[in-house]
Design a protein around this motif. Sequence first.
Motif, PDB file in Angstrom:
ATOM      1  N   GLY A   1       0.835  -1.196   0.000  1.00 43.54           N
ATOM      2  CA  GLY A   1       0.000   0.000   0.000  1.00 43.54           C
ATOM      3  C   GLY A   1       0.866   1.241   0.000  1.00 43.54           C
ATOM      4  O   GLY A   1       1.895   1.296  -0.671  1.00 43.54           O
TER       5      GLY A   1
ATOM      6  N   GLU B   1       4.453   4.855   7.368  1.00 42.57           N
ATOM      7  CA  GLU B   1       3.634   5.742   6.554  1.00 42.57           C
ATOM      8  C   GLU B   1       4.484   6.913   6.051  1.00 42.57           C
ATOM      9  O   GLU B   1       5.178   7.557   6.825  1.00 42.57           O
TER      10      GLU B   1
ATOM     11  N   GLY C   1      -4.787  10.639   1.103  1.00 34.13           N
ATOM     12  CA  GLY C   1      -5.785   9.641   0.738  1.00 34.13           C
ATOM     13  C   GLY C   1      -5.877   9.409  -0.754  1.00 34.13           C
ATOM     14  O   GLY C   1      -6.205   8.314  -1.207  1.00 34.13           O
TER      15      GLY C   1
ATOM     16  N   GLN D   1      -7.939   8.968   4.102  1.00 34.55           N
ATOM     17  CA  GLN D   1      -6.641   8.310   4.117  1.00 34.55           C
ATOM     18  C   GLN D   1      -6.899   6.867   4.536  1.00 34.55           C
ATOM     19  O   GLN D   1      -7.809   6.594   5.325  1.00 34.55           O
ATOM     20  N   GLU D   2      -6.132   5.932   4.000  1.00 29.74           N
ATOM     21  CA  GLU D   2      -6.342   4.521   4.307  1.00 29.74           C
ATOM     22  C   GLU D   2      -6.366   4.290   5.809  1.00 29.74           C
ATOM     23  O   GLU D   2      -5.483   4.740   6.535  1.00 29.74           O
TER      24      GLU D   2
END
Length: 196
Positions: free
Chosen positions: A13, A29, A75, A147-148
């Motif tokens: 991701g 992140e 996101g 956002q995830e």
Amino acid sequence: MSEIITIERMGYGAEAVGHLASGKTVFVEGGAPGDVASIDVVEEKPSFARARIGKIEQPGAARVAPKWAEPAALGAAPWQHLAYDAQLEAKRANVVAALSRTGGFGERADALVAPCLPSKRQWGYRNKIELGAQWDAKGTFNLGFHQEGDPNVQQALACPLAHDAIAKAPKALRGALRFLQGSDDLGIFRVGVRTS
């Protein structure tokens, strides 16, 4: 817990992958391959951890300045801090890893996957955007991107990934929908915009 690590690669991701001093895999992140970063661990599991970057001590060669600086960009364009060539390499590596591990192709997977073909346009190419809608704590209607893993909508003024015909739709639609709703909630939770 804070620690300085080197980011090794991108994950599946938007998270990058590195290792803590203990050897445990950590998903970071906003990291880019080659970054040396001070990280703060925010979640620890028996076999992995998740962290946020506290400070980039030394940026990796793959890191570039993001074009879209709004918080909503996390996101919609979570890899924009990576050079385009690095994005293509990471996406190919993800396909190879999936075929190798999950598909059972083993070492043959690398030979099966050709390099990613670059797009002529890195920005302004999407013909569709989906915006999340949400009332904030102050009672204001917001339209933007998630956002995830975060249920909150980050307000967007525009979407540079979208075709010019709809790039400024988030701000215009937010204003129009605020006017239509007044103080009533019309139950809008998602808005899609498409151009052709």
